[in-house]
Write a protein that holds these residues in place. Sequence first.
Motif, PDB file in Angstrom:
ATOM      1  N   ASP A 161      -6.730  -7.692   5.328  1.00 27.33           N
ATOM      2  CA  ASP A 161      -5.572  -7.618   4.427  1.00 27.33           C
ATOM      3  C   ASP A 161      -4.265  -7.902   5.159  1.00 27.33           C
ATOM      4  O   ASP A 161      -3.241  -7.305   4.875  1.00 27.33           O
ATOM      5  N   ASP A 203     -14.511  -0.868   4.794  1.00 26.92           N
ATOM      6  CA  ASP A 203     -14.905   0.327   4.027  1.00 26.92           C
ATOM      7  C   ASP A 203     -14.717   0.109   2.528  1.00 26.92           C
ATOM      8  O   ASP A 203     -15.541   0.516   1.716  1.00 26.92           O
ATOM      9  N   GLU A 204     -13.594  -0.531   2.194  1.00 35.35           N
ATOM     10  CA  GLU A 204     -13.296  -0.819   0.794  1.00 35.35           C
ATOM     11  C   GLU A 204     -14.377  -1.759   0.214  1.00 35.35           C
ATOM     12  O   GLU A 204     -14.844  -1.580  -0.903  1.00 35.35           O
ATOM     13  N   ILE A 229     -10.934  -5.701   8.477  1.00 38.81           N
ATOM     14  CA  ILE A 229     -10.045  -4.525   8.445  1.00 38.81           C
ATOM     15  C   ILE A 229     -10.384  -3.593   7.279  1.00 38.81           C
ATOM     16  O   ILE A 229     -10.378  -2.385   7.400  1.00 38.81           O
ATOM     17  N   ARG A 230     -10.715  -4.175   6.124  1.00 35.43           N
ATOM     18  CA  ARG A 230     -10.993  -3.356   4.937  1.00 35.43           C
ATOM     19  C   ARG A 230     -12.482  -3.300   4.624  1.00 35.43           C
ATOM     20  O   ARG A 230     -12.903  -3.279   3.454  1.00 35.43           O
ATOM     21  N   ASN A 245       0.855  -1.174   0.000  1.00 38.40           N
ATOM     22  CA  ASN A 245       0.000   0.000   0.000  1.00 38.40           C
ATOM     23  C   ASN A 245       0.891   1.224   0.000  1.00 38.40           C
ATOM     24  O   ASN A 245       1.949   1.220   0.622  1.00 38.40           O
ATOM     25  N   ALA A 284     -14.506   7.236   3.233  1.00 37.95           N
ATOM     26  CA  ALA A 284     -14.172   6.382   4.387  1.00 37.95           C
ATOM     27  C   ALA A 284     -13.046   5.426   4.004  1.00 37.95           C
ATOM     28  O   ALA A 284     -12.084   5.240   4.761  1.00 37.95           O
ATOM     29  N   ALA A 285     -13.147   4.832   2.815  1.00 36.69           N
ATOM     30  CA  ALA A 285     -12.113   3.894   2.349  1.00 36.69           C
ATOM     31  C   ALA A 285     -10.785   4.628   2.143  1.00 36.69           C
ATOM     32  O   ALA A 285      -9.713   4.125   2.479  1.00 36.69           O
ATOM     33  N   ILE A 290     -22.153  -1.494   7.381  1.00 40.73           N
ATOM     34  CA  ILE A 290     -20.771  -1.699   7.825  1.00 40.73           C
ATOM     35  C   ILE A 290     -20.793  -2.051   9.309  1.00 40.73           C
ATOM     36  O   ILE A 290     -21.285  -1.277  10.123  1.00 40.73           O
ATOM     37  N   ARG A 297      -3.844   5.006   8.103  1.00 38.31           N
ATOM     38  CA  ARG A 297      -3.042   3.844   8.430  1.00 38.31           C
ATOM     39  C   ARG A 297      -1.587   4.020   7.990  1.00 38.31           C
ATOM     40  O   ARG A 297      -0.668   3.579   8.650  1.00 38.31           O
ATOM     41  N   GLY A 317      -5.448  -0.981  -7.115  1.00 36.08           N
ATOM     42  CA  GLY A 317      -6.287  -0.816  -5.917  1.00 36.08           C
ATOM     43  C   GLY A 317      -7.722  -1.246  -6.080  1.00 36.08           C
ATOM     44  O   GLY A 317      -8.210  -1.932  -5.228  1.00 36.08           O
ATOM     45  N   TYR A 350      -9.300   5.776   5.633  1.00 37.76           N
ATOM     46  CA  TYR A 350      -8.753   4.665   6.411  1.00 37.76           C
ATOM     47  C   TYR A 350      -7.302   4.403   6.006  1.00 37.76           C
ATOM     48  O   TYR A 350      -6.420   4.254   6.841  1.00 37.76           O
ATOM     49  N   LYS A 390     -11.515   4.713  -4.706  1.00 36.27           N
ATOM     50  CA  LYS A 390     -11.303   5.317  -3.389  1.00 36.27           C
ATOM     51  C   LYS A 390     -10.558   6.645  -3.451  1.00 36.27           C
ATOM     52  O   LYS A 390     -10.153   7.176  -2.417  1.00 36.27           O
ATOM     53  N   PHE A 395     -18.957   6.626   1.402  1.00 36.38           N
ATOM     54  CA  PHE A 395     -18.270   5.328   1.347  1.00 36.38           C
ATOM     55  C   PHE A 395     -16.848   5.483   0.807  1.00 36.38           C
ATOM     56  O   PHE A 395     -15.895   4.923   1.344  1.00 36.38           O
ATOM     57  N   THR A 428      -2.134  -9.098   1.059  1.00 34.20           N
ATOM     58  CA  THR A 428      -2.180  -7.708   1.514  1.00 34.20           C
ATOM     59  C   THR A 428      -2.832  -6.797   0.478  1.00 34.20           C
ATOM     60  O   THR A 428      -3.209  -5.688   0.782  1.00 34.20           O
ATOM     61  N   ALA A 442     -17.466  -2.169   1.317  1.00 30.29           N
ATOM     62  CA  ALA A 442     -18.741  -1.459   1.218  1.00 30.29           C
ATOM     63  C   ALA A 442     -18.780  -0.662  -0.086  1.00 30.29           C
ATOM     64  O   ALA A 442     -19.769  -0.674  -0.823  1.00 30.29           O
ATOM     65  N   VAL A 458      -5.943  -5.987  -1.637  1.00 26.83           N
ATOM     66  CA  VAL A 458      -7.368  -6.353  -1.693  1.00 26.83           C
ATOM     67  C   VAL A 458      -8.000  -6.014  -3.043  1.00 26.83           C
ATOM     68  O   VAL A 458      -9.209  -6.153  -3.212  1.00 26.83           O
ATOM     69  N   PHE A 482      -2.248   0.669  -4.279  1.00 30.96           N
ATOM     70  CA  PHE A 482      -1.384  -0.473  -3.981  1.00 30.96           C
ATOM     71  C   PHE A 482      -0.421  -0.616  -5.146  1.00 30.96           C
ATOM     72  O   PHE A 482      -0.843  -0.759  -6.285  1.00 30.96           O
TER      73      PHE A 482
END
Lengths: 244, 457
Positions: free
Chosen positions: B357, B394-395, B391-392, A133, A233-234, B412, A241, A196, A237, A201, A230, B363, B397, B365, A150
């Motif tokens: 992931d 949101d992705e 963990i993912r 990532n 949010a993705a 979610i 991270r 990705g 995140y 996203k 949505f 790792t 959804a 997705v 990614f």
Amino acid sequence: MKTLKICHLYPDVLNLYGDRGNVTAIKKRLEWRGIGCEIVNANIGDKTDLRDCDIFFIGGGQDFEQEVLLKDIASGKGDAIKDAIESGKVFLAICAGYQILGKYYKTHTGEVCDFIGALDLYTVGQKKRMIGNYVYECELGGRKTEIVGFENHSGKTYLGEGVRPFGKILYGNGNNSEDKTEGARYKNVYATYAHGPVLPKNPYFTDELIRVALKNKYGDDAISELDDTFELAAHKYMVNRLIK
Amino acid sequence: MGKIRLTAAVIACRFTRWALRVIGKGGTSLPGEVAVRLYPDILTDLSRDVSVIIVTGTNGKTTSSRMIEQTLVESGKTYFCNKSGANMLGGIAAEFCQNSSFTGKKKYDWALIECDEAAFKTVSKYLDAKCVLVTNIFRDQLDRYGEVTHTLSSIIAGIKNSKNAVVCLNADCSLTVSISDEIENRIVYYGVDKEIYKRTVEEISDAPYCIKCKSQYVYSYRTFGHLGGFKCTGCGYERPSPTVSVREIFETTESYSKVLLNIGGDEYTVKINLPGGYNIYNAAATACVGYALGFDSKTDAAALESFECGFGRMEMLPINNARLRMILVKNPAGCNQVLNFLCNNKERSLFIVALNDNYADGTDVSWIWDVDFEKLLDVDESLSEIWVTGIRADEMAMRFKYAGISTEKIKIKKDYSELIDDIAAYDGAVYMMPTYTAMLAIRKRIADKFGFKEFWK
């Protein structure tokens, strides 16, 4: 009704890592705004007329199919792609698709493979893959934004004078893991290593491509706002991270 | 001297395993790694008099292994196997330590070993396998293994190490069949002779061009993915005629499939005690292994009807009024098969995806975008809701949103306790599709709360 025509280049062989999700993202975001969307697939051997397409997408692929692909590019599609780029058409090029728009690829054993040569850049293969990532910062429509994706590539890409980097790496490797650059920009070409897939996203990115294509075709780039709960949010995140 | 080291390694391995259990860890590879470190040839020594069956390939390894296990049971063979997904070198060494005496004498005649293609290449150096089953080759978690051609070469290297093995190959998989050019072993092919589903998801073929000459394949029929009656338009490379094959598919339901199975000329009507087209392949693979090893084909056919499914492979976990089925997914090909099953299912149901992931999940997705979730719109009315977790989440959804599912319908639920409480309150069929580590975590929560067995017990 306004309509954009999207050309998916080589979906038969360049179809790794969910990259076709980019085409879905453009299509959906056009539909949600009441803008028409037509998708043409230009596979190996197809004699698709590229001149009336508005957005081009070319994705990542496996090495195995490269030979078939280069033969098809040499038989005329390469020139058509160059013409489309020079005339200012919108291009999204990912990973192998990005490399192929460049001048050449040199394998780690020293063999040189000629590519389309539409962009002033080249790629050098190495044994170690750059995988993971990542996040980079870039400017879209005059606004600074972060893009998450990614990356998974063994080629290191180096940019020439004729192109500029698309973004600056905040976390990860990018073009070559040396100079912090990521991707390339030339005219309306947006090239990146981000799988990705990148567009869903990073909704600003999708909307930027749509706006430029609308401006090209209709002289007006106004688009309506969408509910991106949505998507953001993705996006958030992964940004949190990786770099927060 | 060697004998003492062997005994020491076996004891160290079993002690580590015991110690891990005592502290409540279900770790399955560390004990074996300890043993291999102490005595590198441990696998060779412990497997010397054991008949080893190796199951490898991208998808269907675990279910095929469970089906083969049932044929071993029903034909009265003594055996052990590496359950619980411990399929790297360490995990396999640990199973051999656990299933021999302290001095390294065998306790069982047969060993059924499931291992991924990368581990196969390594463990085959130590094991003199009697039979190798290659289920299929699809794109897997690419961030780890690279390309399908890389997978293929690992399997070929593994078979080359297994000189005495009879090799069972999936005749419908053009990538798998190409192995035959590279090896000198006896080969038995199995396959499915006809289409399986009325409606199927749209899939990217993992092998559109001939592995030998790079011309395009044509198909007389397709079952799913790149599997089916392939023939190359250039060099003529084509599906070999299988010795063990599914001739007819009479019925596919929510809980089983009924097929006509040909085992080397003998035909049996078999009710495969597990739903899904991919399990029809697993059943044929199992019958093929039985045939290749000279087992009684009637017993093999009967075993397919009586076996119960494994860990997270359409495993039924009833919680109150919720009929929860867990279907582990690892890659787009496997996931598309689950969707093929769901899209032919008209019963009102709840669909849950748990996307992690971590390393063991893959790792990257992005594969969720190679899965034709759009097909769920065909059964939109029977899907009460779609929940996402992991963990993912949101992705995931977002993926459903772009598949055209109404965002009202997508919930979610990142908190596992809340998720499990909500499942327990549901009345009807629940299909949960978790990735590997999500499955371990959720299954443990469910086990703790509702008293199901932990998987390593």
